[in-house]
Motif scaffolding. Structure first.
Motif, PDB file in Angstrom:
ATOM      1  N   ILE A  74     -74.307-111.427 -41.164  1.00 36.07           N
ATOM      2  CA  ILE A  74     -74.412-110.213 -40.367  1.00 36.07           C
ATOM      3  C   ILE A  74     -73.970-109.042 -41.240  1.00 36.07           C
ATOM      4  O   ILE A  74     -72.884-109.059 -41.806  1.00 36.07           O
ATOM      5  N   ALA A  75     -74.818-108.050 -41.347  1.00 31.56           N
ATOM      6  CA  ALA A  75     -74.482-106.868 -42.138  1.00 31.56           C
ATOM      7  C   ALA A  75     -74.560-105.636 -41.241  1.00 31.56           C
ATOM      8  O   ALA A  75     -75.533-105.435 -40.531  1.00 31.56           O
ATOM      9  N   THR A  76     -73.520-104.848 -41.315  1.00 31.44           N
ATOM     10  CA  THR A  76     -73.494-103.589 -40.581  1.00 31.44           C
ATOM     11  C   THR A  76     -73.918-102.477 -41.537  1.00 31.44           C
ATOM     12  O   THR A  76     -73.938-102.677 -42.761  1.00 31.44           O
ATOM     13  N   PRO A  77     -74.235-101.296 -41.031  1.00 33.35           N
ATOM     14  CA  PRO A  77     -74.541-100.182 -41.929  1.00 33.35           C
ATOM     15  C   PRO A  77     -73.380 -99.907 -42.904  1.00 33.35           C
ATOM     16  O   PRO A  77     -73.615 -99.598 -44.074  1.00 33.35           O
ATOM     17  N   ASP A  78     -72.152-100.083 -42.447  1.00 32.50           N
ATOM     18  CA  ASP A  78     -70.990 -99.882 -43.318  1.00 32.50           C
ATOM     19  C   ASP A  78     -70.973-100.920 -44.442  1.00 32.50           C
ATOM     20  O   ASP A  78     -70.714-100.592 -45.594  1.00 32.50           O
ATOM     21  N   THR A  79     -71.266-102.168 -44.105  1.00 36.39           N
ATOM     22  CA  THR A  79     -71.297-103.225 -45.117  1.00 36.39           C
ATOM     23  C   THR A  79     -72.383-102.942 -46.148  1.00 36.39           C
ATOM     24  O   THR A  79     -72.155-103.089 -47.348  1.00 36.39           O
ATOM     25  N   ILE A  80     -73.539-102.535 -45.681  1.00 32.48           N
ATOM     26  CA  ILE A  80     -74.642-102.229 -46.602  1.00 32.48           C
ATOM     27  C   ILE A  80     -74.265-101.073 -47.520  1.00 32.48           C
ATOM     28  O   ILE A  80     -74.529-101.114 -48.719  1.00 32.48           O
ATOM     29  N   ALA A  81     -73.612-100.064 -46.984  1.00 32.94           N
ATOM     30  CA  ALA A  81     -73.167 -98.930 -47.808  1.00 32.94           C
ATOM     31  C   ALA A  81     -72.159 -99.386 -48.854  1.00 32.94           C
ATOM     32  O   ALA A  81     -72.215 -98.955 -50.009  1.00 32.94           O
ATOM     33  N   LYS A  82     -71.246-100.265 -48.454  1.00 35.11           N
ATOM     34  CA  LYS A  82     -70.256-100.779 -49.411  1.00 35.11           C
ATOM     35  C   LYS A  82     -70.915-101.618 -50.498  1.00 35.11           C
ATOM     36  O   LYS A  82     -70.555-101.516 -51.672  1.00 35.11           O
ATOM     37  N   LEU A  83     -71.880-102.447 -50.103  1.00 30.93           N
ATOM     38  CA  LEU A  83     -72.604-103.242 -51.096  1.00 30.93           C
ATOM     39  C   LEU A  83     -73.374-102.345 -52.063  1.00 30.93           C
ATOM     40  O   LEU A  83     -73.397-102.595 -53.274  1.00 30.93           O
ATOM     41  N   ALA A  84     -73.982-101.302 -51.547  1.00 28.12           N
ATOM     42  CA  ALA A  84     -74.719-100.366 -52.401  1.00 28.12           C
ATOM     43  C   ALA A  84     -73.768 -99.666 -53.370  1.00 28.12           C
ATOM     44  O   ALA A  84     -74.105 -99.461 -54.551  1.00 28.12           O
ATOM     45  N   ALA A  85     -72.573 -99.326 -52.906  1.00 30.25           N
ATOM     46  CA  ALA A  85     -71.582 -98.692 -53.780  1.00 30.25           C
ATOM     47  C   ALA A  85     -71.156 -99.650 -54.890  1.00 30.25           C
ATOM     48  O   ALA A  85     -70.990 -99.241 -56.041  1.00 30.25           O
ATOM     49  N   GLN A  86     -71.003-100.916 -54.553  1.00 23.35           N
ATOM     50  CA  GLN A  86     -70.632-101.898 -55.577  1.00 23.35           C
ATOM     51  C   GLN A  86     -71.768-102.100 -56.573  1.00 23.35           C
ATOM     52  O   GLN A  86     -71.532-102.259 -57.774  1.00 23.35           O
ATOM     53  N   ARG A  87     -72.997-102.082 -56.080  1.00 22.72           N
ATOM     54  CA  ARG A  87     -74.143-102.195 -56.989  1.00 22.72           C
ATOM     55  C   ARG A  87     -74.169-101.016 -57.950  1.00 22.72           C
ATOM     56  O   ARG A  87     -74.401-101.180 -59.152  1.00 22.72           O
ATOM     57  N   GLU A  88     -73.880 -99.819 -57.468  1.00 25.90           N
ATOM     58  CA  GLU A  88     -73.840 -98.634 -58.319  1.00 25.90           C
ATOM     59  C   GLU A  88     -72.715 -98.755 -59.341  1.00 25.90           C
ATOM     60  O   GLU A  88     -72.887 -98.405 -60.507  1.00 25.90           O
ATOM     61  N   PHE A  89     -71.563 -99.265 -58.914  1.00 25.66           N
ATOM     62  CA  PHE A  89     -70.438 -99.478 -59.828  1.00 25.66           C
ATOM     63  C   PHE A  89     -70.857-100.415 -60.966  1.00 25.66           C
ATOM     64  O   PHE A  89     -70.592-100.148 -62.135  1.00 25.66           O
ATOM     65  N   ILE A  90     -71.538-101.501 -60.611  1.00 29.20           N
ATOM     66  CA  ILE A  90     -71.981-102.465 -61.616  1.00 29.20           C
ATOM     67  C   ILE A  90     -73.014-101.835 -62.537  1.00 29.20           C
ATOM     68  O   ILE A  90     -72.995-102.037 -63.759  1.00 29.20           O
ATOM     69  N   ALA A  91     -73.922-101.041 -61.993  1.00 29.71           N
ATOM     70  CA  ALA A  91     -74.940-100.366 -62.813  1.00 29.71           C
ATOM     71  C   ALA A  91     -74.285 -99.412 -63.808  1.00 29.71           C
ATOM     72  O   ALA A  91     -74.682 -99.342 -64.982  1.00 29.71           O
ATOM     73  N   GLN A  92     -73.274 -98.676 -63.370  1.00 26.17           N
ATOM     74  CA  GLN A  92     -72.566 -97.764 -64.267  1.00 26.17           C
ATOM     75  C   GLN A  92     -71.825 -98.541 -65.352  1.00 26.17           C
ATOM     76  O   GLN A  92     -71.815 -98.141 -66.516  1.00 26.17           O
ATOM     77  N   ARG A  93     -71.242 -99.645 -64.962  1.00 25.31           N
ATOM     78  CA  ARG A  93     -70.522-100.493 -65.933  1.00 25.31           C
ATOM     79  C   ARG A  93     -71.510-101.054 -66.958  1.00 25.31           C
ATOM     80  O   ARG A  93     -71.219-101.102 -68.150  1.00 25.31           O
ATOM     81  N   ALA A  94     -72.677-101.483 -66.506  1.00 28.88           N
ATOM     82  CA  ALA A  94     -73.693-102.013 -67.410  1.00 28.88           C
ATOM     83  C   ALA A  94     -74.158-100.938 -68.388  1.00 28.88           C
ATOM     84  O   ALA A  94     -74.329-101.199 -69.588  1.00 28.88           O
ATOM     85  N   ALA A  95     -74.351 -99.718 -67.908  1.00 26.99           N
ATOM     86  CA  ALA A  95     -74.756 -98.616 -68.783  1.00 26.99           C
ATOM     87  C   ALA A  95     -73.677 -98.335 -69.832  1.00 26.99           C
ATOM     88  O   ALA A  95     -73.981 -98.098 -71.006  1.00 26.99           O
ATOM     89  N   GLU A  96     -72.425 -98.386 -69.396  1.00 27.51           N
ATOM     90  CA  GLU A  96     -71.310 -98.172 -70.319  1.00 27.51           C
ATOM     91  C   GLU A  96     -71.276 -99.269 -71.388  1.00 27.51           C
ATOM     92  O   GLU A  96     -71.092 -98.982 -72.577  1.00 27.51           O
ATOM     93  N   LEU A  97     -71.477-100.498 -70.981  1.00 26.54           N
ATOM     94  CA  LEU A  97     -71.499-101.602 -71.948  1.00 26.54           C
ATOM     95  C   LEU A  97     -72.678-101.472 -72.905  1.00 26.54           C
ATOM     96  O   LEU A  97     -72.553-101.763 -74.099  1.00 26.54           O
TER      97      LEU A  97
END
Length: 120
Positions: A74-97
């Motif tokens: 079960i995913a709420t809009p809040d959960t989806i937003a948090k997952l999207a934020a984590q995906r962005e964090f990982i994307a930024q980390r990948a770019a940095e690496l």
């Protein structure tokens, strides 16, 4: 059902890591009448997934919070937003690496160009 050692070996971690994940609420087990932990086969994939997320820079607290929707399906809009934020964090980390990899490559190229051999 698998023992803690079997899960650890299959996932490439120590039993201590598996125990820590369980204590942190990231993994669950059943107990035998003798008190030994028993895990489903799916625990191996879960431990590997957690390891990938940790290497990507997520904390166990963040992972526990986000994995709740995986468990409940079960995913709420809040959960989806948090997952999207984590995906962005990982994307930024990948770019940095990637930038660091490029800089190290340039350093290696520069060092090779000025390399003094023992024959010289």
């Amino acid at each position: 059902m698998l023992s803690i050692g079997a899960v650890a070996i299959a996932a490439g971690v120590t039993p201590r890591v598996v125990r820590y994940y369980e204590q942190s609420g990231l993994l669950t087990s059943e107990r035998t009448t003798g008190g030994q932990r028993r895990y489903p086969e799916s625990a191996i994939e879960r431990v590997e997934f957690i390891q990938h997320l940790i290497r990507a820079g997520l904390t166990t607290d963040v992972i526990r919070d986000q994995l709740s929707c995986v468990n409940s399906r079960i995913a709420t809009p809040d959960t989806i937003a948090k997952l999207a934020a984590q995906r962005e964090f990982i994307a930024q980390r990948a770019a940095e690496l990637n930038r660091m990899e490029q800089r190290l490559g340039e350093l290696i190229d520069s060092a090779q160009a000025t390399l003094v051999t023992a024959d010289a």
